[in-house]
Enzyme design. Sequence first.
Site, PDB file in Angstrom:
ATOM      1  N   HIS A 139       0.642   1.600   7.680  1.00 32.54           N
ATOM      2  CA  HIS A 139      -0.308   0.719   6.762  1.00 32.54           C
ATOM      3  C   HIS A 139      -0.756  -0.470   7.902  1.00 32.54           C
ATOM      4  O   HIS A 139       0.015  -0.933   8.545  1.00 32.54           O
ATOM      5  CB  HIS A 139       0.471   0.271   5.728  1.00 32.54           C
ATOM      6  CG  HIS A 139      -0.129  -0.800   4.568  1.00 32.54           C
ATOM      7  ND1 HIS A 139      -0.312  -1.892   4.831  1.00 32.54           N
ATOM      8  CD2 HIS A 139      -0.356  -0.333   3.342  1.00 32.54           C
ATOM      9  CE1 HIS A 139      -1.055  -2.196   3.726  1.00 32.54           C
ATOM     10  NE2 HIS A 139      -0.890  -1.470   2.723  1.00 32.54           N
ATOM     11  N   ASP A 216       9.485  -0.164   7.767  1.00 31.86           N
ATOM     12  CA  ASP A 216       8.674  -0.586   6.389  1.00 31.86           C
ATOM     13  C   ASP A 216       8.947   0.345   5.419  1.00 31.86           C
ATOM     14  O   ASP A 216       8.606   1.524   5.299  1.00 31.86           O
ATOM     15  CB  ASP A 216       7.163  -0.358   6.776  1.00 31.86           C
ATOM     16  CG  ASP A 216       6.269  -0.815   5.878  1.00 31.86           C
ATOM     17  OD1 ASP A 216       6.597  -0.946   4.561  1.00 31.86           O
ATOM     18  OD2 ASP A 216       4.865  -0.764   5.977  1.00 31.86           O
ATOM     19  N   GLN A 219       6.807   2.074   0.813  1.00 32.99           N
ATOM     20  CA  GLN A 219       7.048   3.224  -0.008  1.00 32.99           C
ATOM     21  C   GLN A 219       8.377   3.908  -0.130  1.00 32.99           C
ATOM     22  O   GLN A 219       8.725   4.600  -1.258  1.00 32.99           O
ATOM     23  CB  GLN A 219       5.852   4.316   0.374  1.00 32.99           C
ATOM     24  CG  GLN A 219       4.339   3.814   0.663  1.00 32.99           C
ATOM     25  CD  GLN A 219       4.023   3.542  -0.921  1.00 32.99           C
ATOM     26  OE1 GLN A 219       4.442   4.261  -1.903  1.00 32.99           O
ATOM     27  NE2 GLN A 219       2.894   2.663  -1.022  1.00 32.99           N
ATOM     28  N   LYS A 242       6.120  -2.501  -6.250  1.00 34.31           N
ATOM     29  CA  LYS A 242       6.149  -0.966  -6.139  1.00 34.31           C
ATOM     30  C   LYS A 242       7.291  -0.282  -6.469  1.00 34.31           C
ATOM     31  O   LYS A 242       7.280   0.824  -6.807  1.00 34.31           O
ATOM     32  CB  LYS A 242       5.744  -0.589  -4.837  1.00 34.31           C
ATOM     33  CG  LYS A 242       4.503  -0.827  -4.105  1.00 34.31           C
ATOM     34  CD  LYS A 242       4.242  -0.449  -2.735  1.00 34.31           C
ATOM     35  CE  LYS A 242       3.136  -1.188  -1.787  1.00 34.31           C
ATOM     36  NZ  LYS A 242       1.990  -0.741  -1.979  1.00 34.31           N
ATOM     37  N   CYS A 380      -5.676   1.057   3.102  1.00 36.74           N
ATOM     38  CA  CYS A 380      -5.144   0.206   4.179  1.00 36.74           C
ATOM     39  C   CYS A 380      -4.524   1.035   5.375  1.00 36.74           C
ATOM     40  O   CYS A 380      -3.551   0.593   5.876  1.00 36.74           O
ATOM     41  CB  CYS A 380      -4.252  -0.757   3.718  1.00 36.74           C
ATOM     42  SG  CYS A 380      -4.850  -1.913   2.671  1.00 36.74           S
TER      43      CYS A 380
HETATM   44  N1  PMP Z   1       3.570  -0.683   3.837  1.00 38.71           N
HETATM   45  C1  PMP Z   1       3.231   0.175   3.088  1.00 38.71           C
HETATM   46  C2  PMP Z   1       3.616   1.494   3.592  1.00 38.71           C
HETATM   47  C3  PMP Z   1       2.580  -0.052   1.904  1.00 38.71           C
HETATM   48  O1  PMP Z   1       2.295   1.296   1.178  1.00 38.71           O
HETATM   49  C4  PMP Z   1       2.157  -1.448   1.548  1.00 38.71           C
HETATM   50  C5  PMP Z   1       1.445  -1.450   0.076  1.00 38.71           C
HETATM   51  N2  PMP Z   1       0.415  -0.617  -0.041  1.00 38.71           N
HETATM   52  C6  PMP Z   1       2.339  -2.259   2.258  1.00 38.71           C
HETATM   53  C7  PMP Z   1       3.115  -2.169   3.506  1.00 38.71           C
HETATM   54  C8  PMP Z   1       2.266  -3.753   2.109  1.00 38.71           C
HETATM   55  O2  PMP Z   1       2.862  -3.913   0.814  1.00 38.71           O
HETATM   56  P1  PMP Z   1       2.295  -5.480   0.204  1.00 38.71           P
HETATM   57  O3  PMP Z   1       1.054  -5.518  -0.045  1.00 38.71           O
HETATM   58  O4  PMP Z   1       3.118  -5.399  -1.191  1.00 38.71           O
HETATM   59  O5  PMP Z   1       2.764  -6.587   1.055  1.00 38.71           O
END
Ligand code: PMP
Length: 422
Positions: A139, A216, A219, A242, A380
Amino acid sequence: MNTAPARNLDRSSATAAPFDVESVRADFPILSRTVHGKPLAFLDSGASAQKPRAVIDAVSRCYEAEYANIHRGVYELSARSTEAYEGARARVQRFVNARSANEIVFTKGATEAINLVATSWGGVFLGEGDEVVLSVLEHHANIVPWQLLRERTGIVLKVVPTNERGDFLVDAYEALVGPRTRLVALTHVSNALGTVTPVDEIVRIARERGALVLLDGAQGIVHYPVDVQAMDVDFYCFSGHKLYGPSGIGVLYGRQALLAAMPPYQGGGDMIERVTFERTTFAPPPARFEAGTPPIAAAVGLHAAIDYVASFDPAAVAAHENDLLTYATERLTAHNDIRLYGTVPGKASIISFTMDDVHPHDIGTILDLAGVAVRVGHHCAQPLMDHFDIAGTVRASFGLYNTRADVDRLIDGLDEVREIFG
Ligand code: PMP
């Protein structure tokens, strides 16, 4: 399949309720509303999950009965609020099996957690020519902070490629981790494809070369039990929203010795020991990294969300989510105008696809009118979209409350798309 196996977890409890999706659905008030006059089929939990009544009530109760600023107050309400905030930290500690609550830093989300590590740890411990290994599955939240650091320090970023299925390629990874690698910063589960990365091998190879590991888990923690000690990672981060909790709160787990050696990320109230104009000394972690008034009510909500998630048997949840994934895959692949992206066996319940000759945004808009909420676009993960040479996909992601009927609604909605564009 690497499911980051559960060991010694506070996620499965002796009192685990049997998994009954209809009673789960009843816990989520928003699922009873309509959208464009249609019942809601919410298939976008990967972006942000809906909230159960227990979380909504915990946040309301916090504001109705226990709210005040934390830590410095001498009065009853402030003490109660402090207890609730620190209680949430202890709950997170048990949930991820950290050694100490001091290893749990509250941030505003996974993004801030990664920025914290890049800025604070990376800013001090990385220099020109040091290498950080990422993957093409990342991401943007786990790409851009490292690029910003590269601009400041001259570090080198190495990127593990993927293949047509969206695998994490262990051999390619192994070849990239070298003597200058200081950190591997990788996703636990790909948000765009659902690929689960092989944590055991990632960590083993990093350890052999003396590199640290950041996962990270934005998910990953939603779908798999996480035990930071068993996984042997140095940093693990995730977002509350999430995980069925509030937005505005996230978690950085960091090994105590690492956090203790890291300088503050931001300055302000609550992160200091003593301030004079000549010199300021800083509080130990985690307070050192929590400048200013934190998201108090969101922490209380996260506590309730973790209690909620932990009330289910993880094996039953996994079986439920796998059933939805299998069913959706079968129904989608029955049409030869659909192309799936991310087909690694054992993946998480996230399904990404395109439809011949129809832009994902058009699909998303037509599905919305049918009451079906999906995410469309690059998720993203633009480098990953570039790998597949596409601008974006339609992504359906499944949570605790989804049913086969939601999948049927998606499939019916796609039939409407075909009628309009056919
Ligand atoms: N890493 C991953 C794998 C994600 O799916 C996301 C959110 N789509 C993020 C980081 C960022 O999370 P946040 O926007 O809640 O900071």
